[in-house]
Design a protein around this motif. Structure first.
Motif, mmCIF file in Angstrom:
data_model
loop_
_atom_site.group_PDB
_atom_site.id
_atom_site.type_symbol
_atom_site.label_atom_id
_atom_site.label_comp_id
_atom_site.label_asym_id
_atom_site.label_seq_id
_atom_site.Cartn_x
_atom_site.Cartn_y
_atom_site.Cartn_z
ATOM 1 N N VAL A 103 0.758 -1.065 0.006
ATOM 2 C CA VAL A 103 0.149 -0.071 0.148
ATOM 3 C C VAL A 103 0.812 1.328 0.049
ATOM 4 C CG1 VAL A 103 -2.195 -1.030 1.175
ATOM 5 C CG2 VAL A 103 -0.032 -0.255 2.790
ATOM 6 N N SER A 104 2.258 1.213 -0.247
ATOM 7 C CA SER A 104 3.081 2.319 -0.148
ATOM 8 C C SER A 104 2.893 3.165 -1.343
ATOM 9 C CB SER A 104 4.488 1.939 0.012
ATOM 10 O OG SER A 104 4.953 1.200 -1.137
ATOM 11 N N PRO A 105 3.167 4.379 -1.700
ATOM 12 C CA PRO A 105 3.313 4.970 -2.669
ATOM 13 C C PRO A 105 4.299 4.799 -3.626
ATOM 14 C CG PRO A 105 3.272 6.610 -0.770
ATOM 15 C CD PRO A 105 3.331 5.364 -0.213
ATOM 16 N N GLU A 106 5.502 4.008 -3.089
ATOM 17 C CA GLU A 106 6.561 3.544 -3.904
ATOM 18 C C GLU A 106 5.888 2.228 -4.826
ATOM 19 O OE1 GLU A 106 11.134 3.050 -4.144
ATOM 20 O OE2 GLU A 106 10.204 3.503 -2.222
ATOM 21 N N SER A 107 5.421 1.461 -3.958
ATOM 22 C CA SER A 107 4.643 0.358 -4.627
ATOM 23 C C SER A 107 3.834 0.659 -5.907
ATOM 24 C CB SER A 107 4.110 -0.660 -3.799
ATOM 25 O OG SER A 107 2.985 0.047 -2.984
ATOM 26 N N GLU A 108 3.016 1.742 -5.561
ATOM 27 C CA GLU A 108 2.088 2.100 -6.645
ATOM 28 C C GLU A 108 2.771 2.761 -7.938
ATOM 29 O OE1 GLU A 108 -1.118 1.828 -7.329
ATOM 30 O OE2 GLU A 108 -1.008 0.229 -5.582
ATOM 31 N N SER A 109 3.938 3.627 -7.735
ATOM 32 C CA SER A 109 4.658 4.155 -8.541
ATOM 33 C C SER A 109 5.368 2.946 -9.377
ATOM 34 C CB SER A 109 5.748 5.002 -7.929
ATOM 35 O OG SER A 109 6.805 5.352 -8.931
ATOM 36 N N PHE A 110 5.914 2.050 -8.674
ATOM 37 C CA PHE A 110 6.748 0.654 -9.272
ATOM 38 C C PHE A 110 5.578 -0.012 -10.184
ATOM 39 C CE2 PHE A 110 8.452 -3.318 -10.075
ATOM 40 C CZ PHE A 110 9.909 -2.946 -10.072
ATOM 41 N N ILE A 111 4.483 0.013 -10.029
ATOM 42 C CA ILE A 111 3.529 -0.859 -10.734
ATOM 43 C C ILE A 111 3.137 0.132 -12.035
ATOM 44 C CG2 ILE A 111 0.949 -1.239 -10.882
ATOM 45 C CD1 ILE A 111 1.257 -2.425 -7.892
ATOM 46 N N LYS A 112 2.875 1.437 -11.878
ATOM 47 C CA LYS A 112 2.642 2.387 -13.117
ATOM 48 C C LYS A 112 3.844 2.379 -14.036
ATOM 49 C CE LYS A 112 -0.874 4.719 -10.482
ATOM 50 N NZ LYS A 112 -1.280 5.891 -9.829
ATOM 51 N N ASP A 113 5.038 2.162 -13.487
ATOM 52 C CA ASP A 113 6.258 2.477 -14.296
ATOM 53 C C ASP A 113 6.213 1.632 -15.491
ATOM 54 O OD1 ASP A 113 8.692 3.434 -15.217
ATOM 55 O OD2 ASP A 113 9.531 3.459 -13.011
ATOM 56 N N ARG A 114 6.603 2.199 -16.683
ATOM 57 C CA ARG A 114 6.640 1.507 -17.846
ATOM 58 C C ARG A 114 7.943 0.912 -18.155
ATOM 59 N NH1 ARG A 114 3.265 -1.560 -21.374
ATOM 60 N NH2 ARG A 114 3.972 -1.655 -23.626
ATOM 61 N N PHE A 115 8.370 -0.114 -17.476
ATOM 62 C CA PHE A 115 9.626 -0.768 -17.520
ATOM 63 C C PHE A 115 9.800 -1.464 -19.128
ATOM 64 C CE2 PHE A 115 9.400 -0.885 -12.915
ATOM 65 C CZ PHE A 115 10.490 0.113 -12.582
ATOM 66 N N ASP A 116 10.950 -1.518 -19.529
ATOM 67 C CA ASP A 116 10.905 -2.369 -20.811
ATOM 68 C C ASP A 116 10.863 -3.500 -20.234
ATOM 69 O OD1 ASP A 116 11.475 -0.019 -22.682
ATOM 70 O OD2 ASP A 116 13.390 0.208 -21.700
ATOM 71 N N ILE A 117 11.218 -4.250 -19.379
ATOM 72 C CA ILE A 117 11.602 -5.492 -18.951
ATOM 73 C C ILE A 117 11.212 -5.436 -17.411
ATOM 74 C CG2 ILE A 117 13.055 -7.552 -18.597
ATOM 75 C CD1 ILE A 117 14.395 -6.909 -20.992
ATOM 76 N N LEU A 118 10.491 -6.353 -16.856
ATOM 77 C CA LEU A 118 10.178 -6.587 -15.546
ATOM 78 C C LEU A 118 10.563 -8.205 -15.444
ATOM 79 C CD1 LEU A 118 9.104 -5.699 -12.872
ATOM 80 C CD2 LEU A 118 7.065 -7.133 -13.454
ATOM 81 N N ILE A 119 11.768 -8.388 -14.295
ATOM 82 C CA ILE A 119 12.031 -9.668 -14.060
ATOM 83 C C ILE A 119 11.590 -9.924 -12.528
ATOM 84 C CG2 ILE A 119 14.128 -10.958 -13.463
ATOM 85 C CD1 ILE A 119 15.559 -8.956 -15.654
ATOM 86 N N ASP A 120 10.940 -11.070 -12.543
ATOM 87 C CA ASP A 120 10.621 -11.475 -11.278
ATOM 88 C C ASP A 120 11.472 -12.537 -10.571
ATOM 89 O OD1 ASP A 120 8.653 -12.355 -8.873
ATOM 90 O OD2 ASP A 120 7.539 -13.643 -10.316
ATOM 91 N N MET A 121 11.844 -12.046 -9.543
ATOM 92 C CA MET A 121 12.771 -12.968 -8.779
ATOM 93 C C MET A 121 12.303 -13.328 -7.271
ATOM 94 S SD MET A 121 16.523 -11.904 -9.924
ATOM 95 C CE MET A 121 16.833 -10.802 -8.496
ATOM 96 N N ASN A 122 10.939 -13.484 -7.220
ATOM 97 C CA ASN A 122 9.988 -13.792 -6.474
ATOM 98 C C ASN A 122 9.859 -15.279 -6.206
ATOM 99 O OD1 ASN A 122 8.203 -13.963 -4.087
ATOM 100 N ND2 ASN A 122 6.399 -13.145 -5.321
ATOM 101 N N PHE A 123 10.894 -15.994 -5.869
ATOM 102 C CA PHE A 123 11.073 -17.631 -6.056
ATOM 103 C C PHE A 123 10.121 -17.955 -4.777
ATOM 104 C CE2 PHE A 123 15.345 -16.498 -7.830
ATOM 105 C CZ PHE A 123 14.558 -16.152 -9.289
ATOM 106 N N LYS A 124 9.780 -17.640 -3.751
ATOM 107 C CA LYS A 124 9.058 -18.076 -2.558
ATOM 108 C C LYS A 124 7.568 -17.777 -3.067
ATOM 109 C CE LYS A 124 12.740 -18.556 0.537
ATOM 110 N NZ LYS A 124 13.263 -17.808 1.760
ATOM 111 N N ASP A 125 7.045 -17.040 -4.095
ATOM 112 C CA ASP A 125 5.781 -16.831 -4.225
ATOM 113 C C ASP A 125 5.090 -15.842 -3.011
ATOM 114 O OD1 ASP A 125 3.707 -16.880 -6.108
ATOM 115 O OD2 ASP A 125 2.715 -18.582 -5.224
#
Length: 190
Positions: A103-125
């Motif tokens: 719920v942080s402003p930083e997380s909302e900003s990250f979601i909206k950011d148009r990265f060319d690539i997003l890499i998911d390293m959330n190996f524990k889900d």
């Protein structure tokens, strides 16, 4: 206590799946040479993996690629090596709601950011990181292959032996991205 946590996690996943069902995006990848911004979500509890992540960020910097890493660290105080790093920020336990959704402003900003690539390293889900990846506005998403994942989230999936070594995962990701020839690949629509 564990039962209550599991119920909260189940509700958090359900809320996330509802949001994902409403979201749509057009995945695009124009080749590794055109990449200028990479977003990475990472389980920051894995402190020993930070050196591999840092090495990857340095390699991308040498290619003039800006990398932003958003980690999840459930503790109150970040490890010393995570502080004062320009490309790294972490969501902590107090920045997620009752159902483990960020719920942080930083997380909302990250979601909206148009990265060319997003890499998911959330190996524990972890739910907070899964939320970031699933709702991200990134042009091209890369993650670990899971049998239950039918490709609705990721545009490129890596099948690797567990436990996953972060250094190998990042090296393999870069290797396969360099192999993709966008002139022979059409845009993917989700």
């Amino acid at each position: 206590m564990e039962l209550a946590r599991n119920i909260r996690l189940k509700i958090g996943n359900s809320l996330l799946n509802k949001k994902v069902g409403k979201a749509s995006r057009k995945a695009t990848f124009e080749g590794i040479e055109s990449v200028r911004r990479i977003g990475i979500v990472w389980d920051a509890t894995q402190v020993d993996e930070f050196k591999n992540l840092s090495r990857f960020c340095q390699k991308m910097s040498e290619r003039n690629v800006d990398v932003k890493v958003l980690g999840y660290f459930p503790g109150k105080n970040l490890p010393d090596q995570y502080t004062a790093i320009r490309y790294l920020s972490c969501i902590r336990r107090e920045e997620v709601n009752f159902f483990y959704l960020p719920v942080s402003p930083e997380s909302e900003s990250f979601i909206k950011d148009r990265f060319d690539i997003l890499i998911d390293m959330n190996f524990k889900d972890l739910v907070p990181l899964k939320y970031m990846v699933y709702l991200s506005n990134a042009a091209f998403k890369i993650g670990l292959f899971e049998s239950e994942n039918d490709g609705k989230i990721f545009d490129l999936m890596m099948d690797m032996k567990k436990p996953v070594d972060v250094g190998i995962f990042l090296d393999q990701t870069l290797h396969y991205l360099e192999m993709i020839n966008p002139k022979k690949t059409e845009s993917i629509t989700h």
